[in-house]
Write an enzyme that holds these catalytic residues in place. Structure first.
Site, PDB file in Angstrom:
ATOM      1  N   CYS A 157     -29.404  -4.374  34.720  1.00  0.00           N
ATOM      2  CA  CYS A 157     -29.479  -3.352  35.773  1.00  0.00           C
ATOM      3  C   CYS A 157     -30.909  -3.341  36.294  1.00  0.00           C
ATOM      4  CB  CYS A 157     -29.096  -1.985  35.211  1.00  0.00           C
ATOM      5  SG  CYS A 157     -29.229  -0.627  36.400  1.00  0.00           S
TER       6      CYS A 157
ATOM      7  N   ASP B 268     -41.047 -13.082  24.252  1.00  0.00           N
ATOM      8  CA  ASP B 268     -39.880 -12.218  24.125  1.00  0.00           C
ATOM      9  C   ASP B 268     -38.925 -12.600  22.993  1.00  0.00           C
ATOM     10  OD1 ASP B 268     -38.410 -10.010  24.951  1.00  0.00           O
ATOM     11  OD2 ASP B 268     -37.122 -11.191  26.261  1.00  0.00           O
TER      12      ASP B 268
ATOM     13  N   CYS C 141     -31.467   6.363  37.866  1.00  0.00           N
ATOM     14  CA  CYS C 141     -30.728   5.804  36.726  1.00  0.00           C
ATOM     15  C   CYS C 141     -29.298   6.346  36.678  1.00  0.00           C
ATOM     16  CB  CYS C 141     -31.440   6.136  35.422  1.00  0.00           C
ATOM     17  SG  CYS C 141     -30.592   5.468  33.960  1.00  0.00           S
TER      18      CYS C 141
ATOM     19  N   CYS D 159     -48.586   6.355  37.999  1.00  0.00           N
ATOM     20  CA  CYS D 159     -47.285   6.819  38.479  1.00  0.00           C
ATOM     21  C   CYS D 159     -47.377   8.147  39.218  1.00  0.00           C
ATOM     22  CB  CYS D 159     -46.312   6.963  37.305  1.00  0.00           C
ATOM     23  SG  CYS D 159     -45.756   5.399  36.602  1.00  0.00           S
TER      24      CYS D 159
ATOM     25  N   CYS E 188     -44.460  10.724  40.953  1.00  0.00           N
ATOM     26  CA  CYS E 188     -43.247   9.991  41.342  1.00  0.00           C
ATOM     27  C   CYS E 188     -42.235   9.959  40.194  1.00  0.00           C
ATOM     28  CB  CYS E 188     -43.611   8.574  41.758  1.00  0.00           C
ATOM     29  SG  CYS E 188     -42.186   7.553  42.222  1.00  0.00           S
TER      30      CYS E 188
ATOM     31  N   CYS F  69     -28.661   2.886  28.441  1.00  0.00           N
ATOM     32  CA  CYS F  69     -29.207   1.962  29.441  1.00  0.00           C
ATOM     33  C   CYS F  69     -28.190   0.860  29.753  1.00  0.00           C
ATOM     34  CB  CYS F  69     -30.503   1.348  28.930  1.00  0.00           C
ATOM     35  SG  CYS F  69     -31.198   0.078  30.003  1.00  0.00           S
TER      36      CYS F  69
END
Length: 347
Positions: free
Chosen positions: A239, A132, A196, A186, A189, A212
């Protein structure tokens, strides 16, 4: 080479990783185009480093041309309690699960270096490890390596790990057997999109970082747009909403490293508002929170105080009206106006 891969997989599990997959450095050629579209739309916000190293980020093969394989590893940090529960405690700050314990960069990289060192010796190969901090698009590579797929919230999720896991990469000059890429499961869904608070997803599988809350509380410098502040609630660092509601988490494994045990918890906003720079550094030593600095963190705390509806927290915000950092002083003014309006409305 399959025997070497099998030994590598076994060693990775012994080291504490949860899953391993392998792909070619050029396995996701579409990444460059997707990244270009993201940048052209300005969705990176203030993250200028994404554009500055776009060539490498969009093409893993260009990062180290000698590499023949990318070994992708998953390390689980699944929380033991519901991370959404703290959102109801309006006098406390909500900190993203990944930042609750020790800095994951240190934990994962230490493990990666041990595994990479063993592999380099075992295979007589060159390696490079990444966690990262380099221009590596870990999530597309991890999907190509079969670890999981990028969900509609753009994070990686897995049928056997859920979506609470970190990614690490080992590039190597050895041409190892490759895994089959994963595909999306997914279905219909939309739980992650619906929850959010700031509507940061323009469409499924797309993120506008500028809306975001993770970006706003961690990467964004200066004042946050006023139309977004009220939507941030008591989230002061990151979050987890879109991750927490994913149905695939019912298959999640528990975290194996004690370093991911929560140390920060849900701190009281009044206590955090009283931290000076030295106090902030001491309070969050060894935590990824420390990297954003006292000013940006305090700005977040003051937004949370403004959203708390707690008139008694005005005393914690007032001293910062004269803060030398303009974003902090502005956040204090905004918080006091909000609390005053809430107080009048409640009379």
């Amino acid at each position: 080479m399959q025997g070497l891969k099998d030994r590598l997989t076994a060693r990775a599990l012994e080291e504490g990783f949860s899953k391993l997959g392998i792909c070619a450095p050029d396995a996701v050629p579409e990444t460059a185009g997707r990244l270009r579209a993201f940048l052209e739309a300005g969705r990176q916000g203030q993250m200028g480093w994404m554009a500055e190293r776009e060539h490498w980020r969009g093409n893993a093969a260009a990062l180290w041309p000698e590499a023949r394989s990318v070994i992708m590893l998953a390390e689980v940090y699944t929380p033991e309690t519901d991370p959404l529960a703290v959102l109801q405690a309006r006098d406390r700050g909500a900190v993203s699960v990944y930042a609750q314990g020790k800095d994951y960069h240190d934990l994962v990289k230490r493990r990666l270096k041990r595994l990479g060192g063993w592999f380099a010796k075992e295979a007589g190969a060159e390696i490079k490890v990444f966690v990262d901090t380099a221009p590596v698009m870990e999530k597309p590579l991890a999907q190509a390596a079969g670890l999981g797929w990028q969900g509609k919230h753009t994070n990686l999720l897995s049928r056997d790990l859920g979506n609470w896991f970190f990614l690490g990469a080992i590039f190597t000059t050895v041409d190892l057997p490759k895994d089959v890429a994963e595909v999306s499961h997914c279905g219909s869904c939309t739980a992650c999109l619906d929850i959010c608070p700031t509507k940061a997803f323009p469409a499924p599988y797309q993120l506008d970082a500028r809306r975001c809350i993770s970006y706003l509380t961690i990467e964004h410098r200066g004042a946050v747009d006023e139309d977004l502040r009220g939507l941030m609630g008591n989230r002061i660092y990151g979050c987890d909403d879109c991750l927490a509601v994913c149905p695939w988490n019912k298959f999640a494994q528990g975290a194996r490293d004690l370093g991911y045990q929560p140390r920060v918890g849900a701190p009281e906003l009044a206590e955090l508002a009283g931290l000076d720079d030295a106090g902030f550094r001491a309070r969050f030593a060894g935590s990824p929170i420390k990297r954003i600095g006292r000013d940006r963190f305090l700005r977040n705390v003051l937004y949370a105080i403004g959203n708390s509806g707690r008139a008694d927290l005005a005393a914690a915000a007032a001293p910062h009206l004269a803060d030398p950092d303009e974003a902090v002083a502005d956040a204090a003014r905004w918080a006091l106006v909000r609390l005053s309006a809430d107080d009048r409305a409640g009379r």
